[in-house]
Design a protein around this motif. Structure first.
Motif, PDB file in Angstrom:
ATOM      1  N   SER A  74      -4.624   4.620  50.015  1.00  0.00           N
ATOM      2  CA  SER A  74      -5.443   5.248  48.970  1.00  0.00           C
ATOM      3  C   SER A  74      -4.691   5.343  47.651  1.00  0.00           C
ATOM      4  CB  SER A  74      -5.872   6.658  49.424  1.00  0.00           C
ATOM      5  OG  SER A  74      -6.657   6.591  50.595  1.00  0.00           O
ATOM      6  N   PHE A  75      -3.380   5.471  47.725  1.00  0.00           N
ATOM      7  CA  PHE A  75      -2.562   5.527  46.521  1.00  0.00           C
ATOM      8  C   PHE A  75      -2.303   4.134  45.955  1.00  0.00           C
ATOM      9  CE2 PHE A  75       1.666   5.719  44.446  1.00  0.00           C
ATOM     10  CZ  PHE A  75       1.397   6.668  43.465  1.00  0.00           C
ATOM     11  N   GLY A  76      -2.047   3.181  46.845  1.00  0.00           N
ATOM     12  CA  GLY A  76      -1.678   1.842  46.400  1.00  0.00           C
ATOM     13  C   GLY A  76      -2.830   1.018  45.867  1.00  0.00           C
ATOM     14  N   TRP A  92      -5.956  -7.629  47.218  1.00  0.00           N
ATOM     15  CA  TRP A  92      -6.883  -6.589  46.752  1.00  0.00           C
ATOM     16  C   TRP A  92      -8.126  -6.530  47.630  1.00  0.00           C
ATOM     17  CZ3 TRP A  92     -11.911  -6.590  44.877  1.00  0.00           C
ATOM     18  CH2 TRP A  92     -12.318  -5.418  44.225  1.00  0.00           C
ATOM     19  N   LEU A  93      -8.699  -7.689  47.946  1.00  0.00           N
ATOM     20  CA  LEU A  93      -9.907  -7.734  48.764  1.00  0.00           C
ATOM     21  C   LEU A  93      -9.639  -7.214  50.172  1.00  0.00           C
ATOM     22  CD1 LEU A  93     -12.870  -8.566  49.054  1.00  0.00           C
ATOM     23  CD2 LEU A  93     -12.102 -10.871  49.665  1.00  0.00           C
ATOM     24  N   VAL A 145     -10.082  -2.616  54.130  1.00  0.00           N
ATOM     25  CA  VAL A 145      -9.418  -1.619  54.977  1.00  0.00           C
ATOM     26  C   VAL A 145      -9.754  -0.202  54.511  1.00  0.00           C
ATOM     27  CG1 VAL A 145      -7.180  -0.682  55.706  1.00  0.00           C
ATOM     28  CG2 VAL A 145      -7.530  -3.164  55.598  1.00  0.00           C
ATOM     29  N   LEU A 146      -9.704   0.008  53.189  1.00  0.00           N
ATOM     30  CA  LEU A 146      -9.983   1.338  52.642  1.00  0.00           C
ATOM     31  C   LEU A 146     -11.424   1.746  52.901  1.00  0.00           C
ATOM     32  CD1 LEU A 146      -8.713   3.660  51.060  1.00  0.00           C
ATOM     33  CD2 LEU A 146      -9.416   2.531  48.952  1.00  0.00           C
ATOM     34  N   LEU A 147     -12.359   0.820  52.675  1.00  0.00           N
ATOM     35  CA  LEU A 147     -13.761   1.114  52.948  1.00  0.00           C
ATOM     36  C   LEU A 147     -13.992   1.366  54.438  1.00  0.00           C
ATOM     37  CD1 LEU A 147     -15.584  -1.453  50.612  1.00  0.00           C
ATOM     38  CD2 LEU A 147     -15.416   1.028  50.320  1.00  0.00           C
ATOM     39  N   LYS A 160      -6.290   0.815  65.056  1.00  0.00           N
ATOM     40  CA  LYS A 160      -6.913  -0.271  64.299  1.00  0.00           C
ATOM     41  C   LYS A 160      -6.378  -0.309  62.868  1.00  0.00           C
ATOM     42  CE  LYS A 160     -11.185  -1.372  64.902  1.00  0.00           C
ATOM     43  NZ  LYS A 160     -12.671  -1.387  64.938  1.00  0.00           N
ATOM     44  N   ALA A 161      -6.289   0.850  62.228  1.00  0.00           N
ATOM     45  CA  ALA A 161      -5.760   0.912  60.866  1.00  0.00           C
ATOM     46  C   ALA A 161      -4.312   0.460  60.828  1.00  0.00           C
ATOM     47  CB  ALA A 161      -5.893   2.329  60.315  1.00  0.00           C
TER      48      ALA A 161
END
Length: 267
Positions: free
Chosen positions: A182-184, A220-221, A226-228, A239-240
């Motif tokens: 979330s930070f990166g 980025w994609l 992953v973030l979504l 999984k993460a």
């Protein structure tokens, strides 16, 4: 002087890496204390190296792969020192410092001359800084994911040896993984945007579709997905962890390709 400070930094990072790996092997429980001090001294000399290089060159030292890898290493160690002081996660140094040392060794193998920049290139440091800080955050997510997978495997196999008791709790590692991504991600996003704006200003084109730009967009994609996934469908825990390990492997692969092609951070 920047070369001398750089070489002293290498020495201290090597010593710190050795001490932290001894801790990881379980040979000496209290060795994290001298290891932490050695890492801190190395960070001090690394900061001197970066500052002296900036003074000698007259610009922010982020205009070559040597400087970019050195900054990446510096930022990694800074993160470790801050987290260690706040959370006392001693085992983190056994993963972070070797990575920082390898990055600095790679920087040492590249041309070290200070480049004379045209005025148009003097503001590229903003794009490089944002992109590298995003990469540092992804490296942290990788370490958290790797430690999670190691501990999860130990739990399943019931191999609860000394290493298991040194690792942080699974919930902490999953939280660190999520926070790091979330930070990166916003940093990388800003890095890509500033890089595109700089390319338009310098060359009249937002994208040149070179290896670095394609790699950055692919990274980025991937981390966007992953973030979504973490936010919407609950991609957490194992999984993460797997995804962040795979994602950072892609980051390293792209970086190696850029280095082998001899491109600069703003190419």
């Amino acid at each position: 002087m920047n070369v001398l400070f750089f070489e002293v930094t290498l020495l201290f990072y090597f010593l710190g890496t050795t001490l932290f790996l001894v801790q990881l092997a379980g040979r000496w429980e209290g060795i994290w204390k001298p290891a932490f001090v050695v890492a801190g001294i190395g960070f001090f000399f690394h900061t001197l190296a970066l500052v002296s290089r900036m003074i000698e060159g007259g610009h922010i030292p982020l205009t070559s792969m040597h400087e970019a890898l050195s900054f990446f290493s510096w930022a990694l160690v800074m993160f470790f020192l801050v987290v260690e002081l706040r959370y006392r996660v001693h085992i983190l140094g056994s993963f972070i410092l070797p990575m920082a040392f390898v990055s600095l060794i790679s920087a040492a193998a590249l041309p070290k001359e200070i480049r004379v920049l045209e005025p148009i290139f003097r503001n590229v440091w903003m794009h490089v800084t944002l992109s590298l800080l995003g990469t540092v955050a992804f490296a942290v997510a990788f370490v958290a994911g790797l430690m999670y997978l190691i501990q999860e495997h130990m739990l399943k196999s019931k191999h609860l040896d000394g290493l298991y008791h040194k690792l942080p709790a699974l919930d902490f590692l999953d939280e660190l993984n999520g926070k790091a991504i979330s930070f990166g991600f916003p940093l990388l996003t800003l890095g890509i945007i500033t890089g595109a704006l700089f390319a338009e200003f310098a060359r009249g084109s937002f994208l040149n579709w070179n290896a670095e730009q394609i790699g950055a967009l692919g990274t980025w994609l991937f981390y966007l997905i992953v973030l979504l996934g973490r936010v919407t469908v609950g991609w957490r825990a194992k999984k993460a962890a797997y995804l962040t390990v795979v994602g950072f492997a892609g980051v390293v692969f792209t970086l190696v390709g850029v280095i082998l092609k001899g491109q600069h951070p703003f190419a």
